[in-house]
Write a protein that holds these residues in place. Structure first.
Motif, PDB file in Angstrom:
ATOM      1  N   LEU A 187      21.639 -12.530   1.569  1.00 15.38           N
ATOM      2  CA  LEU A 187      20.882 -11.479   0.881  1.00 15.38           C
ATOM      3  C   LEU A 187      20.524 -11.891  -0.542  1.00 15.38           C
ATOM      4  N   LEU A 188      21.479 -12.481  -1.243  1.00 19.06           N
ATOM      5  CA  LEU A 188      21.224 -12.922  -2.617  1.00 19.06           C
ATOM      6  C   LEU A 188      20.203 -14.061  -2.637  1.00 19.06           C
ATOM      7  N   ALA A 189      20.285 -14.944  -1.656  1.00 22.63           N
ATOM      8  CA  ALA A 189      19.320 -16.050  -1.577  1.00 22.63           C
ATOM      9  C   ALA A 189      17.902 -15.515  -1.362  1.00 22.63           C
ATOM     10  N   ILE A 190      17.769 -14.510  -0.497  1.00 24.74           N
ATOM     11  CA  ILE A 190      16.452 -13.913  -0.255  1.00 24.74           C
ATOM     12  C   ILE A 190      15.930 -13.243  -1.516  1.00 24.74           C
ATOM     13  N   ALA A 191      16.836 -12.568  -2.257  1.00 24.49           N
ATOM     14  CA  ALA A 191      16.428 -11.913  -3.507  1.00 24.49           C
ATOM     15  C   ALA A 191      15.874 -12.928  -4.502  1.00 24.49           C
ATOM     16  N   VAL A 192      16.536 -14.086  -4.596  1.00 26.32           N
ATOM     17  CA  VAL A 192      16.080 -15.140  -5.511  1.00 26.32           C
ATOM     18  C   VAL A 192      14.711 -15.667  -5.065  1.00 26.32           C
ATOM     19  N   ILE A 193      14.560 -15.892  -3.765  1.00 22.74           N
ATOM     20  CA  ILE A 193      13.287 -16.411  -3.245  1.00 22.74           C
ATOM     21  C   ILE A 193      12.148 -15.435  -3.525  1.00 22.74           C
ATOM     22  N   ILE A 194      12.396 -14.142  -3.260  1.00 27.39           N
ATOM     23  CA  ILE A 194      11.354 -13.130  -3.478  1.00 27.39           C
ATOM     24  C   ILE A 194      10.975 -13.036  -4.950  1.00 27.39           C
ATOM     25  N   SER A 195      11.946 -13.239  -5.838  1.00 21.15           N
ATOM     26  CA  SER A 195      11.654 -13.160  -7.276  1.00 21.15           C
ATOM     27  C   SER A 195      10.652 -14.218  -7.712  1.00 21.15           C
ATOM     28  N   PHE A 196      10.563 -15.326  -6.954  1.00 23.63           N
ATOM     29  CA  PHE A 196       9.637 -16.402  -7.304  1.00 23.63           C
ATOM     30  C   PHE A 196       8.330 -16.341  -6.509  1.00 23.63           C
ATOM     31  N   ILE A 197       8.267 -15.449  -5.521  1.00 23.40           N
ATOM     32  CA  ILE A 197       7.067 -15.335  -4.699  1.00 23.40           C
ATOM     33  C   ILE A 197       6.126 -14.290  -5.301  1.00 23.40           C
ATOM     34  N   LYS A 198       4.847 -14.612  -5.324  1.00 24.00           N
ATOM     35  CA  LYS A 198       3.855 -13.676  -5.840  1.00 24.00           C
ATOM     36  C   LYS A 198       3.484 -12.687  -4.746  1.00 24.00           C
ATOM     37  N   LEU A 199       3.784 -11.408  -4.977  1.00 19.46           N
ATOM     38  CA  LEU A 199       3.431 -10.348  -4.044  1.00 19.46           C
ATOM     39  C   LEU A 199       2.395  -9.438  -4.684  1.00 19.46           C
ATOM     40  N   PRO A 200       1.546  -8.809  -3.893  1.00 13.42           N
ATOM     41  CA  PRO A 200       0.548  -7.885  -4.452  1.00 13.42           C
ATOM     42  C   PRO A 200       1.216  -6.797  -5.282  1.00 13.42           C
ATOM     43  N   GLN A 201       0.669  -6.525  -6.454  1.00  8.61           N
ATOM     44  CA  GLN A 201       1.238  -5.509  -7.332  1.00  8.61           C
ATOM     45  C   GLN A 201       0.709  -4.141  -6.935  1.00  8.61           C
ATOM     46  N   ILE A 202       1.469  -3.440  -6.093  1.00  5.02           N
ATOM     47  CA  ILE A 202       1.105  -2.094  -5.654  1.00  5.02           C
ATOM     48  C   ILE A 202       2.212  -1.156  -6.091  1.00  5.02           C
ATOM     49  N   LYS A 203       1.922  -0.335  -7.063  1.00  6.13           N
ATOM     50  CA  LYS A 203       2.936   0.563  -7.608  1.00  6.13           C
ATOM     51  C   LYS A 203       3.127   1.761  -6.703  1.00  6.13           C
ATOM     52  N   GLY A 204       4.398   2.163  -6.462  1.00  2.00           N
ATOM     53  CA  GLY A 204       4.652   3.372  -5.695  1.00  2.00           C
ATOM     54  C   GLY A 204       4.099   4.562  -6.441  1.00  2.00           C
ATOM     55  N   GLY A 205       3.501   5.499  -5.714  1.00  3.89           N
ATOM     56  CA  GLY A 205       2.977   6.702  -6.319  1.00  3.89           C
ATOM     57  C   GLY A 205       1.609   6.532  -6.920  1.00  3.89           C
ATOM     58  N   ASN A 206       1.024   5.356  -6.868  1.00  3.26           N
ATOM     59  CA  ASN A 206      -0.297   5.127  -7.413  1.00  3.26           C
ATOM     60  C   ASN A 206      -1.331   5.887  -6.603  1.00  3.26           C
ATOM     61  N   ASP A 207      -2.312   6.486  -7.270  1.00  2.00           N
ATOM     62  CA  ASP A 207      -3.336   7.244  -6.566  1.00  2.00           C
ATOM     63  C   ASP A 207      -4.124   6.387  -5.592  1.00  2.00           C
ATOM     64  N   GLU A 208      -4.125   5.050  -5.818  1.00  2.00           N
ATOM     65  CA  GLU A 208      -4.880   4.168  -4.944  1.00  2.00           C
ATOM     66  C   GLU A 208      -4.152   3.899  -3.625  1.00  2.00           C
ATOM     67  N   VAL A 209      -2.861   4.191  -3.575  1.00  2.00           N
ATOM     68  CA  VAL A 209      -2.091   3.904  -2.358  1.00  2.00           C
ATOM     69  C   VAL A 209      -2.360   4.993  -1.333  1.00  2.00           C
ATOM     70  N   GLN A 210      -3.232   4.716  -0.380  1.00  2.00           N
ATOM     71  CA  GLN A 210      -3.575   5.655   0.668  1.00  2.00           C
ATOM     72  C   GLN A 210      -3.584   4.915   1.993  1.00  2.00           C
ATOM     73  N   PRO A 211      -2.406   4.751   2.607  1.00  2.00           N
ATOM     74  CA  PRO A 211      -2.317   3.934   3.801  1.00  2.00           C
ATOM     75  C   PRO A 211      -2.977   4.530   5.034  1.00  2.00           C
ATOM     76  N   GLN A 212      -3.238   5.817   5.013  1.00  2.00           N
ATOM     77  CA  GLN A 212      -3.830   6.465   6.173  1.00  2.00           C
ATOM     78  C   GLN A 212      -5.141   7.137   5.762  1.00  2.00           C
ATOM     79  N   ASN A 213      -5.698   7.923   6.677  1.00  2.00           N
ATOM     80  CA  ASN A 213      -6.969   8.574   6.412  1.00  2.00           C
ATOM     81  C   ASN A 213      -6.767   9.827   5.581  1.00  2.00           C
ATOM     82  N   THR A 214      -6.795   9.680   4.267  1.00  2.00           N
ATOM     83  CA  THR A 214      -6.570  10.789   3.357  1.00  2.00           C
ATOM     84  C   THR A 214      -7.859  11.574   3.156  1.00  2.00           C
ATOM     85  N   THR A 215      -7.815  12.858   3.396  1.00  2.00           N
ATOM     86  CA  THR A 215      -8.987  13.697   3.246  1.00  2.00           C
ATOM     87  C   THR A 215      -8.896  14.455   1.934  1.00  2.00           C
TER      88      THR A 215
END
Length: 410
Positions: A187-215
């Motif tokens: 688990l710690l090894a995975i945490a270290v690996i993820i810390s160095f990997i570039k992931l899309p910056q998507i903030k929780g609660g952001n108005d742009e986060v609409q994974p489904q068909n939002t009306t």
């Protein structure tokens, strides 16, 4: 975040997330090994042994909503890293718990471990739904959950040869020490690996986060205004509780002379078929639900599990064993399908909705406990009517409860 109409290629981030799904699946399924092992070590009743699942899954209820706020503040990537570190601490606590030969210490370690996994769930599940096209969110989450099932399939096999095989020859709990220390390191090894990997910056609660068909007409001032979400929380409660309850008592059932009369380590290997069925079903479901409405698949699988439970309780013997093992195949798509249907149309409330849904995972604490009470009084096989009730509710959700209702304005 890319605001163009073109959907970015998220294969890299999704590949990283599948590793997380695998790890927490493996860790969670090891609880099914711990229950009969610690039951033998500490001479526990079914109710006392059910406290293993109770403490583990109660963490989901306590930690989920705060975890939703944590992910909102830190973002998905940092939230995942935080959850991995917390889960690693929980794994490390197994070492002193075994040294102290304390059941209460084991329960504390399980609670800490589950708290970390809860944070991972709150961050990773909605993250998968936003990494791709909205209309394929259920299919995508089902496919990544398939790797969670791969972990739950491997877990019992590892536990059977490293833990259960020693039950008949040892009355101490030391056999759990090294497996959980190794898990902590991973688990710690995975945490270290993820810390160095570039992931899309998507903030929780952001108005742009609409994974489904939002009306827009269905915008709400509170996450509590979404009826299909609240019914989905109950659906997650029923599903996780039913699945965990069956997995928890399958080994004990297969050991029973009236059913299969297997030894504990052999029964542990058979348990891998239950979780393996879930893995196969999720790969199949990921393809099927890209073409068939997810709620129809959910309803069909619910009916199948009700029938299998009825057969097991009516016939007993090895027929009961195989009927219950086959349920894993139909359990497969339930969690990701309920999860994605419940998040439909939440828009900016997606993060909070995910936290509420993860609170429903507390069903894994309560339903096995309820079944344990009936197992001690009615007998283990007859107690399986408890998860049957859960699948009847899931049938309702797949036919009606999932529908997105216009929210009431306040």
């Amino acid at each position: 975040m890319n605001n163009s109409n073109e959907v970015p290629n998220y294969r890299g981030p999704l590949s990283v997330l599948t590793v997380l799904f695998f790890m927490w699946g493996l860790i969670t399924s090891l609880n099914d090994i711990l229950v009969p092992h610690l039951k033998a070590v500490f001479t526990l009743s079914y109710v006392q042994a059910s406290m293993i699942q109770f403490c583990f899954f109660t963490a989901y209820f306590i930690v989920s909503f705060p975890a939703g706020r944590l992910v909102e503040g830190l973002g998905y990537k940092k939230g995942i890293i935080f959850g991995l570190c917390a889960a690693a601490v929980g794994c490390l606590l197994f070492y002193p718990a075994a040294g102290a030969h304390s059941y209460a210490f084991f329960l504390l370690a399980l609670f800490v471990l589950a708290g970390g996994i809860t944070i991972l769930q709150v961050a990773a599940n909605p993250y998968v739904t936003v990494l791709g096209k909205p209309e394929t969110a259920a299919s995508r989450l089902t496919l990544t959950q398939a790797f969670n099932s791969l972990g739950t399939t491997v877990g019992p096999l590892i536990g059977a040869v490293t833990i259960l095989a020693l039950v008949e020859h040892s009355t101490d709990a030391s056999s759990v020490q090294m497996p959980y220390v190794i898990l902590a390191g991973m688990l710690l090894a995975i945490a270290v690996i993820i810390s160095f990997i570039k992931l899309p910056q998507i903030k929780g609660g952001n108005d742009e986060v609409q994974p489904q068909n939002t009306t827009p007409k269905q915008e709400a001032k509170s996450v509590w205004q979404y009826k299909h979400l609240l019914l989905g929380v109950v659906g997650i409660f029923m599903y996780v509780g039913s699945e965990v309850s069956i997995g928890t008592y399958l080994i004990s059932l297969m050991e029973s002379p009236d059913v299969a009369g297997l030894s504990s380590d052999v029964a542990g290997r058979y348990l891998a078929l239950y979780w393996g069925g879930a893995m196969v079903g999720r790969f199949i479901g990921g393809v099927v639900m890209a073409r068939v409405r997810p709620n129809y698949v959910l309803a069909f699988n619910s009916i199948a599990n009700v029938v299998l439970l009825a057969i097991a309780m009516a016939v007993s013997g090895k027929v009961a064993m195989w009927a219950l093992l086959c349920m894993g195949l139909f359990n497969s798509i339930m969690f990701p399908t309920i999860f994605s249907l419940a998040l439909d149309g939440l828009g900016k409330f997606t993060g909070k909705g995910s936290g509420l849904l993860c609170m429903g995972i507390v069903g894994g604490a309560l339903i096995p406990f309820i079944q344990a009470m009936f197992a001690d009084s009615l007998g283990l096989l007859m107690s399986f009517f408890v998860p049957m009730v859960g699948y009847v509710y899931i049938l309702f959700y797949g036919l009606k409860g999932y529908r997105t209702k216009p929210v009431t304005a306040h």
